[in-house]
Scaffold this motif. Sequence first.
Motif, short mmCIF file in Angstrom:
data_model
loop_
_atom_site.label_atom_id
_atom_site.label_comp_id
_atom_site.label_asym_id
_atom_site.label_seq_id
_atom_site.Cartn_x
_atom_site.Cartn_y
_atom_site.Cartn_z
N THR A 44 0.84 -1.20 0.00
CA THR A 44 0.00 0.00 0.00
C THR A 44 0.88 1.25 0.00
O THR A 44 2.01 1.24 0.48
N MET A 74 -10.60 -0.73 -7.90
CA MET A 74 -10.62 -2.01 -7.19
C MET A 74 -11.75 -2.92 -7.68
O MET A 74 -12.32 -3.70 -6.92
N ASP A 77 -12.12 -6.63 -6.65
CA ASP A 77 -12.65 -6.89 -5.31
C ASP A 77 -14.10 -6.44 -5.19
O ASP A 77 -14.63 -6.29 -4.08
N ASP A 105 -5.40 1.05 -0.41
CA ASP A 105 -5.86 -0.09 0.41
C ASP A 105 -5.26 -1.39 -0.09
O ASP A 105 -4.98 -1.54 -1.28
N ALA A 106 -5.12 -2.33 0.82
CA ALA A 106 -4.69 -3.68 0.43
C ALA A 106 -5.83 -4.34 -0.34
O ALA A 106 -7.00 -4.03 -0.12
N GLY A 107 -5.49 -5.23 -1.23
CA GLY A 107 -6.50 -5.94 -2.01
C GLY A 107 -6.05 -6.10 -3.44
O GLY A 107 -4.85 -6.07 -3.74
N THR A 108 -7.02 -6.23 -4.32
CA THR A 108 -6.74 -6.42 -5.74
C THR A 108 -7.17 -5.19 -6.51
O THR A 108 -8.33 -4.79 -6.45
N TRP A 109 -6.23 -4.62 -7.23
CA TRP A 109 -6.47 -3.41 -8.02
C TRP A 109 -6.38 -3.75 -9.50
O TRP A 109 -5.69 -4.69 -9.89
N LYS A 131 -1.77 -7.06 -7.14
CA LYS A 131 -2.03 -7.57 -5.78
C LYS A 131 -1.31 -6.62 -4.81
O LYS A 131 -0.11 -6.40 -4.94
#
Length: 134
Positions: A44, A74, A77, A105-109, A131
């Motif tokens: 991040t 995103m 997600d 933010d953490a997650g999948t972009w 990721k």
Amino acid sequence: MMLVTSSKARLFALVALAILGLAPFARANINDYEFRLVAAQFKTGQAIVSVRLVHKPDDKPAPDAVIFAMRLDMAPDGMETMTSMIEPAQSPDPGIYRFKVDLTDAGTWRISLAAKVQGESGTVQGRLILKVAP
């Protein structure tokens, strides 16, 4: 009077043949190009994302493309409306396109890109997945 009209007709015919004659020499079909991530794992915060634009049949870079649309969201997600900053950055290598991004933010972009390749008609479009860990 007939001589002038006949000369103009010949000139027009030669120009038309020249234009039509060059059409088969286009390098490739626009679908022969694709964007590829150089790295897909990030943390991040602010980051530089490098993307390669390649001609798939010979795996060679496509330099001097004009990227005219870019988006970072995103969507993978389920949050397509969650977008973040993306802007072009200088690249040291031909065929590599770099972008300054803010991965909040953490997650999948997902990065969505559209480009025009020199000498080709049509638009190359790509959607690449990042990721992002905290």
